[in-house]
Design a protein around this motif. Structure first.
Motif, PDB file in Angstrom:
ATOM      1  N   UNK A  33       0.836  -1.169  -0.015  1.00 18.02           N
ATOM      2  CA  UNK A  33      -0.031  -0.067   0.078  1.00 18.02           C
ATOM      3  C   UNK A  33       0.812   0.995   0.061  1.00 18.02           C
ATOM      4  N   UNK A  34       0.304   2.239   0.324  1.00 15.01           N
ATOM      5  CA  UNK A  34       1.262   3.475   0.371  1.00 15.01           C
ATOM      6  C   UNK A  34       2.072   3.475   1.337  1.00 15.01           C
ATOM      7  N   UNK A  35       1.781   2.933   2.448  1.00 11.15           N
ATOM      8  CA  UNK A  35       2.822   2.959   3.645  1.00 11.15           C
ATOM      9  C   UNK A  35       3.210   1.596   4.191  1.00 11.15           C
ATOM     10  N   UNK A  36       2.926   0.806   3.406  1.00  9.29           N
ATOM     11  CA  UNK A  36       3.235  -0.723   3.938  1.00  9.29           C
ATOM     12  C   UNK A  36       3.414  -1.725   2.963  1.00  9.29           C
ATOM     13  N   UNK A  37       3.928  -3.012   3.475  1.00  8.88           N
ATOM     14  CA  UNK A  37       4.452  -3.845   2.415  1.00  8.88           C
ATOM     15  C   UNK A  37       3.929  -5.295   3.318  1.00  8.88           C
ATOM     16  N   UNK A  38       3.003  -6.295   2.407  1.00 12.44           N
ATOM     17  CA  UNK A  38       2.638  -7.406   3.176  1.00 12.44           C
ATOM     18  C   UNK A  38       3.135  -8.367   2.511  1.00 12.44           C
TER      19      UNK A  38
END
Length: 561
Positions: free
Chosen positions: A139-144
């Motif tokens: 996402x704009x502020x995270x990785x999963x």
């Protein structure tokens, strides 16, 4: 790491085991592998459906899905780990499956899905497969990223519709890791160009890669021994910054790069006198003369070289021709005389044998490899070959990739663990006078393809544990569990073959008396084709994490990495 000899490693396993069986039973058809190929096509479509809905044939879509709903959360600074297991919840249809995964990933969007079939169970009316699923997104502020184990029930295809149909999916467990990452960027970024921007040698030599130079340098220099060349890090000039020494194949000079305060590096190879053109597999920096700086040990195709660090230059102090073409080095003061001793792992008998040596025989317990050597440091740059006198000559013709000094039995001296390719690893305990091989007694599993070993106190019980890089093969896991696979062998022998493809090993040190294998339980067995690993606290929470390097030749499936 790639060389012509190693390209046949797993081909040799499958051909030697499977083909010999088919010769004896000419009418046997490997239905499981045929089914795997067709199931893979369906799973590829399913992965695309999870990433982005599209119109596909509904016969290939799941009807019933069982997904675990009991969730455990583990907060670790910027890492958030969620595990799901048990408390199964049924859902129906591809839309429900996609929605369930999207909810797990929020706020990230799923961008990649990869399946690996690791087991096929053929039945009269149904086929069941064990599948490893890997999903990732940002996402704009995270990785999963998520890894999960699926059990899929299929109805096999027929002449009219050759592709099998998914009847049921049971998602048995899920582990999802979310990392704070502003802008959705990767946790690690490639800084190679920034660090080497001021070094001409990098742009002239290193950035092209091995294949480029293989077409330009004569075979005589050893250039064909592809990618079996390591690197080492140490503060060479004593300025407080770690520097980098890069080993190269024959015909290309090794390189020493000194780190600067701004993070860039400068090429100091020639001024430090370490620009050797010999095919160099391994290097290690260690204070061999107890003068407070880091000296250089370097393995070449013809000898082990010892260089003294004078503060401005490396001066050659020793040439040890008993050590030829060694793949790795480990140093420790095993005899406690105040000087660091050297253990060298010899993979091939000599460098000349790399291209001509036959397949290791037998490939699961080979004893036609090179000889490892222990050099005892007597001080004043004098070394003696202590391999035989120390007891390390026993069973010393393995294909040894790596070794580590470690106090396994907690008696305040250094023991030695050796990771062997094509056979069992070895554990040598030092009794004050000699080494004694105690691998079986301590519980080291037979088989596997040992390529690296690293140590750390994983569970904080005061004793170092071991992680061994081997090879995980989905094909090997499938084939070795089929009834057609070596039906004349005993159950114990078949299990030894299965172990060859089972992946990496995590050995927990139990009271200095046993090494308990826990890789599968800890979720660190599947490291793909693992070459090396290191324990490192990536998030500064006080717990050791694992960084595993892996990969090999990309074949027909370009994203199968």
């Amino acid at each position: 790491m790639v060389c012509p000899f190693q390209q046949i490693r797993f081909a040799a396993i499958l051909l030697t085991t499977c083909v010999s069986t088919q010769i004896a039973q000419a009418n046997v058809e490997w239905r499981a592998e045929s089914f795997n190929d067709r199931a893979g096509q369906v799973l590829a479509k399913l992965g695309k459906q999870i990433v982005a809905p599209r119109k596909v044939n509904t016969h290939a879509l799941p009807l019933v899905i069982i997904i675990p709903s009991h969730e455990e959360r583990i907060e670790q600074s910027e890492y958030q780990v969620r595990r799901r297991k048990g408390d199964p919840r049924p859902i129906k249809g591809i839309d429900a499956l996609r929605q369930a995964w999207s909810q797990l990933f929020q706020p990230a969007s799923i961008q990649r899905v990869k399946f690996k079939v690791v087991g096929v169970e053929l039945g009269a009316e149904q086929v069941k497969t064990d599948v490893l699923a890997s999903l990732s997104g940002s996402s704009q502020d995270s990785r999963c990223e998520a890894v999960s184990k699926w059990r899929i029930t299929w109805i096999d295809g027929d002449a009219k519709q050759p592709l099998p149909r998914i009847q049921k999916i049971e998602i048995q467990e899920i582990e999802l890791v979310e990392v704070d990452s502003p802008g959705g960027k990767a946790l690690f970024s490639d800084q190679t160009e920034a660090l080497f921007r001021n070094t001409k040698s990098f742009h002239q030599q290193l950035q092209f890669g091995q294949a480029h130079w293989q077409r330009r340098i004569e075979v005589f220099h050893g250039i064909l021994n592809a990618s079996q060349n390591g690197a080492s890090i140490a503060d060479v000039n004593g300025d407080g910054w770690d520097d980098l020494y890069v080993c190269q194949p024959g015909g290309l000079p090794n390189r020493l790069y000194l780190q600067q305060a701004d993070g860039t590096v400068v090429d100091a190879t020639e001024t430090w006198g370490v620009n050797l053109l010999d095919n160099s597999h391994s290097a290690i920096w260690a204070d061999l003369d107890n003068d407070g700086d880091q000296d250089l040990l370097l393995t070449t195709s013809t000898a082990l070289l010892a260089f003294e660090n004078t503060g401005r230059r490396c001066e050659l102090r020793g040439v040890f021709k008993r050590v030829q073409d060694a793949y790795s080095l480990a140093v420790a003061d095993y005899d406690q005389n105040g000087y660091l001793d050297v253990y060298a792992c010899g993979y091939f008998p000599t460098g000349a044998d790399v291209e001509s040596l036959p397949v290791p025989v037998p490939y699961f317990d080979a004893r036609n490899g090179g000889q490892n050597v222990l050099l005892r440091n007597l001080g004043q740059w004098r070394f003696e070959d202590a391999t035989a006198s120390s007891g390390l000559e026993q069973d010393n013709r393995r294909f040894s990739y790596a070794a580590i000094w470690i106090d396994i039995d907690h008696d305040a001296d250094q023991d030695l663990y050796v990771a062997n390719d094509f056979g069992p690893d070895q554990l040598f305990l030092w009794n004050g006078q000699q080494f004694e091989e105690q691998g079986s007694e301590f519980g080291i599993l037979h088989g596997a393809f040992g390529m690296s070993v690293t140590a750390a106190d994983v569970n904080r019980d005061g004793r170092d544990d071991l992680y061994v890089g081997n090879m995980y093969s989905s094909a090997g896991n499938r084939v070795t569990r089929q009834p057609e696979f070596r039906p004349g062998d005993s159950a114990a022998q078949r299990e030894r073959f299965r172990r060859l493809a089972a992946g990496n090993s995590l050995y927990l040190n139990v009271n200095g008396q046993q090494l308990k294998e826990q890789a599968a339980a800890a979720g660190v067995d599947m490291g793909r084709w693992s070459w090396g690993a290191n324990f490192v606290d990536l998030n500064n929470d006080g717990w050791e994490d694992l960084l595993v390097s892996n990969g090999y030749i990309t074949g027909e499936i370009p994203d199968d990495l």
